[in-house]
Design a protein around this motif. Structure first.
Motif, PDB file in Angstrom:
ATOM      1  N   ILE A 161     -54.330  94.782  37.470  1.00  9.62           N
ATOM      2  CA  ILE A 161     -54.792  94.504  38.841  1.00  9.62           C
ATOM      3  C   ILE A 161     -54.521  93.045  39.198  1.00  9.62           C
ATOM      4  N   LEU A 162     -54.854  92.140  38.304  1.00  6.70           N
ATOM      5  CA  LEU A 162     -54.699  90.712  38.590  1.00  6.70           C
ATOM      6  C   LEU A 162     -53.229  90.316  38.658  1.00  6.70           C
ATOM      7  N   ASN A 163     -52.399  90.921  37.825  1.00  6.36           N
ATOM      8  CA  ASN A 163     -50.981  90.636  37.899  1.00  6.36           C
ATOM      9  C   ASN A 163     -50.410  91.065  39.248  1.00  6.36           C
ATOM     10  N   GLY A 164     -50.922  92.174  39.773  1.00  2.36           N
ATOM     11  CA  GLY A 164     -50.464  92.646  41.071  1.00  2.36           C
ATOM     12  C   GLY A 164     -50.964  91.789  42.216  1.00  2.36           C
ATOM     13  N   ALA A 165     -52.108  91.105  41.980  1.00  2.00           N
ATOM     14  CA  ALA A 165     -52.699  90.271  43.044  1.00  2.00           C
ATOM     15  C   ALA A 165     -52.096  88.884  43.080  1.00  2.00           C
TER      16      ALA A 165
END
Length: 230
Positions: free
Chosen positions: A225-229
């Motif tokens: 999720i954080l990599n995508g954000a």
């Protein structure tokens, strides 16, 4: 985007490191909000992975106001933590008025020379958080403030955290959001606050409980999720 995970056992450190965490907060007495772990645990945690291990320095859970006897213990604990090879400490101290205890803070900083410093959620008991943030930012040794924006879970205090994050842009200090975060709500939390670091406890454990171990798939999901954000 930095993921910090609470560890209470060496196995927690190993799983967190293998699953995408960036940093460990090592504690014991998690039912009391986190206390200083034993030197044996600190040494083993440091050896368990290459992740930086930041160690809680908190001798009891009665309050964040410390006596001189408490201070003697805490300062000695910092010395032992540094000797054990930890990357940093997690501290906080308030005076009787509920403000940052500057005198005690400066003693912690002097003793912790060379260690990374996080000011923990004692910050959330301060009434004027903006002023407190400016006070902490005067000390370059303090890298970040862990905050939920108040005493409620972080997702219920996003406006306060957003305001602190915006203030931090002009200061040499980071805001790390934590308390009640998990893979289901972290995306909304980040959109609402914009913080660069997030802190996870029970939200990355099986059944959301500190009585159970860390679930590697929960950390991996948050990492995705954080990599995508970013």
């Amino acid at each position: 985007m930095i993921i910090e995970v609470i560890a209470i056992r060496v196995e927690d450190v190993e799983i967190a490191a293998a699953s995408g965490a960036d940093r460990i907060e090592l504690v014991t007495g998690i039912a009391e909000g986190g206390l200083t772990p034993s030197v044996g645990l600190v040494e083993a945690a440091v050896k368990a992975s290459s992740l930086p291990v930041n160690v809680m320095v908190r001798p009891h859970s009665q309050s964040f106001c410390y006596s001189e006897s408490d201070m003697t213990i805490m300062l000695r604990d910092i010395e032992v933590i540094r000797a054990a090879g930890a990357a940093g400490i997690v501290i906080g101290s308030l005076d009787v008025d509920g403000d940052i205890h500057i005198g005690q803070l400066e003693r912690f900083i002097r003793t912790a020379e060379g260690l990374d410093i996080t000011f923990h959620r004692a910050f959330d008991e301060v009434q004027d958080k903006q002023t407190a943030l400016h006070v902490l930012a005067q000390y370059p040794q303090i890298s970040r403030v862990l905050t939920a924006g108040g005493t409620l879970p972080a997702l219920q205090s996003t406006e306060s955290i957003r305001a602190l994050q915006e203030t931090s842009h002009g200061l040499a200090i980071k805001i790390m959001g934590g308390y009640g975060l998990n893979g289901d709500n972290v995306s909304d939390f980040l959109r609402a606050t914009g913080v660069p670091e997030v802190h996870f406890g029970s939200g990355v454990r099986h059944n959301g409980s500190f009585l159970e171990g860390i679930a590697s798939e929960r950390i991996a999901r948050i990492r995705t999720i954080l990599n995508g954000a970013s």
